[in-house]
Design an enzyme around this catalytic site. Sequence first.
Site, PDB file in Angstrom:
ATOM      1  N   HIS A  14      36.296  43.167  56.514  1.00 29.39           N
ATOM      2  CA  HIS A  14      36.870  43.231  58.211  1.00 29.39           C
ATOM      3  C   HIS A  14      38.153  43.639  58.604  1.00 29.39           C
ATOM      4  O   HIS A  14      38.827  42.153  59.047  1.00 29.39           O
ATOM      5  CB  HIS A  14      35.804  42.089  59.179  1.00 29.39           C
ATOM      6  N   GLU A  43      28.021  35.509  52.560  1.00 30.71           N
ATOM      7  CA  GLU A  43      27.036  35.149  53.906  1.00 30.71           C
ATOM      8  C   GLU A  43      26.030  34.965  53.136  1.00 30.71           C
ATOM      9  O   GLU A  43      25.552  36.040  53.137  1.00 30.71           O
ATOM     10  CB  GLU A  43      27.337  36.256  54.976  1.00 30.71           C
ATOM     11  N   ASP A  46      34.614  38.633  54.091  1.00 27.39           N
ATOM     12  CA  ASP A  46      33.934  37.716  54.021  1.00 27.39           C
ATOM     13  C   ASP A  46      33.094  37.900  52.278  1.00 27.39           C
ATOM     14  O   ASP A  46      32.875  38.803  52.147  1.00 27.39           O
ATOM     15  CB  ASP A  46      32.601  37.854  55.222  1.00 27.39           C
ATOM     16  N   GLU A 101      39.435  39.818  58.697  1.00 27.51           N
ATOM     17  CA  GLU A 101      38.241  38.550  57.811  1.00 27.51           C
ATOM     18  C   GLU A 101      37.848  39.163  56.672  1.00 27.51           C
ATOM     19  O   GLU A 101      37.715  40.389  56.297  1.00 27.51           O
ATOM     20  CB  GLU A 101      37.643  38.966  58.675  1.00 27.51           C
TER      21      GLU A 101
END
Length: 451
Positions: free
Chosen positions: A240, A229, A226, A224
């Site tokens: 990640h 956020e 990101d 993942e």
Amino acid sequence: MYLAIICLYLAASVLGQRPGNVIAENAVSMPMQTCTKGGCTLENTKVVLDANWRWIHTNSGYTNCYNGNQWDPKYCPDGKKCVQNCVLEGADYQKTYGISSPSSGSLKLNFVTNTPNGKTVGSRVYLLAPNNNYRTFNLLNREFSFDVDVSNLPCGLNGALYFSQMDADGGMSKHSGNKAGAKYGTGYCDAQCPQDIKFINGEANVNNWNRNSGFGNYGSCCPEMDIWEANSDSTAYTPHPCRTLGQSRCSGNSQCGAGNSRYNNVCDRDGCDFNPYRLGNQNFFGPGKQVDTRRPFTVVTQFVTSNGQDNGQLKEIRRLYVQNGKVVQNVKTNIKGVSATNVISDAYCKNVKSAFGDRNYFGEVGGMGRMGQALKSMVLVLSVWDDHVAGMKWLDSRYPDNGLPSKAGVMRGRCSPSSGDPNTLESQSPGSSVTYSNIKQFGTMGSTYKS
């Protein structure tokens, strides 16, 4: 990411993996642009609602297969029989889920949407290509940009835009129990190996389903990235990586990394985050600050390779902003023991983890090199959500709860630790929202924004 659903269509939060025929599925138009130095071309993409939000009922009627946060054992005695007995419906995006397109190329996600049958909390959608597969992205040696308005997103909420290494067809070709595919938002995964996904690998997540937590035995894991956020007070971007590539299913809390088994996981649940506030810069992001969240702005993320070519290894992830026609470079770290930098790299992750006293699981699972392998094929995810597990304190407040505010890395933002309480947010800030627009996919570095 943990996404809470209080009540969905017909007062049930339910889903399935075969399409029904009661509600027409009409994904929301959200065209994006692919850019080079020579200009940008338009793609007729849409956004499709995640299967976890949809109504599922029996294939012979309208009885819910999942109701009151539990499976109906008559129709779902086990995972395989459940997909045979239940169908997944289309969605009324605006009326039931608060998902709309105020203008061409924009997407507004409301936090709470009231319907005659109850309320829907949050949403998660994916970018869909014209062929009804997810639009996939190769991010290496590219930049990705979008505009965002978080002015109506208070403390405790998260308007997230990120990439997950999901299957382009939602897992339909791999799993015979999945007859709905990407068109109905199936196949979600991320680095948290979420166990609240009700159908994984074409089967219902029935075994050991915990009615109180809404978690099952299985989790759905994948790398993942990101990109974004944030709320109006705090932001972070975080890679990640995972030891494995693509979507995989974990079994049981220990293998999925729940609780104290966090580092048993194949994925780096912590990630290597760049949060300006956490890194000692309290005046960079927020209302009236250098990046002023009272007004929209452009977020640009660049994935720099070791040789400046598409076949290079991921070396750095860079960030900049554009607001009111002015380019704002990402702020540099201001933490004792950490060399000043404004990019994510293996060296940055190692140094900042050491300074914060955190385990460098990011490096253990392969760091930037492993993340770069996953970035060759990613699916775009957009969402708005509240946090029933940690109250979003890991993003915008003090975290962990017992951490000393004076300790490096504990303070993630200026928000009160109680501001992320879901019950308070859902009752006092139901009209919150986030708006994304002008999604542009790269080509040449510097081609997706104007200085």
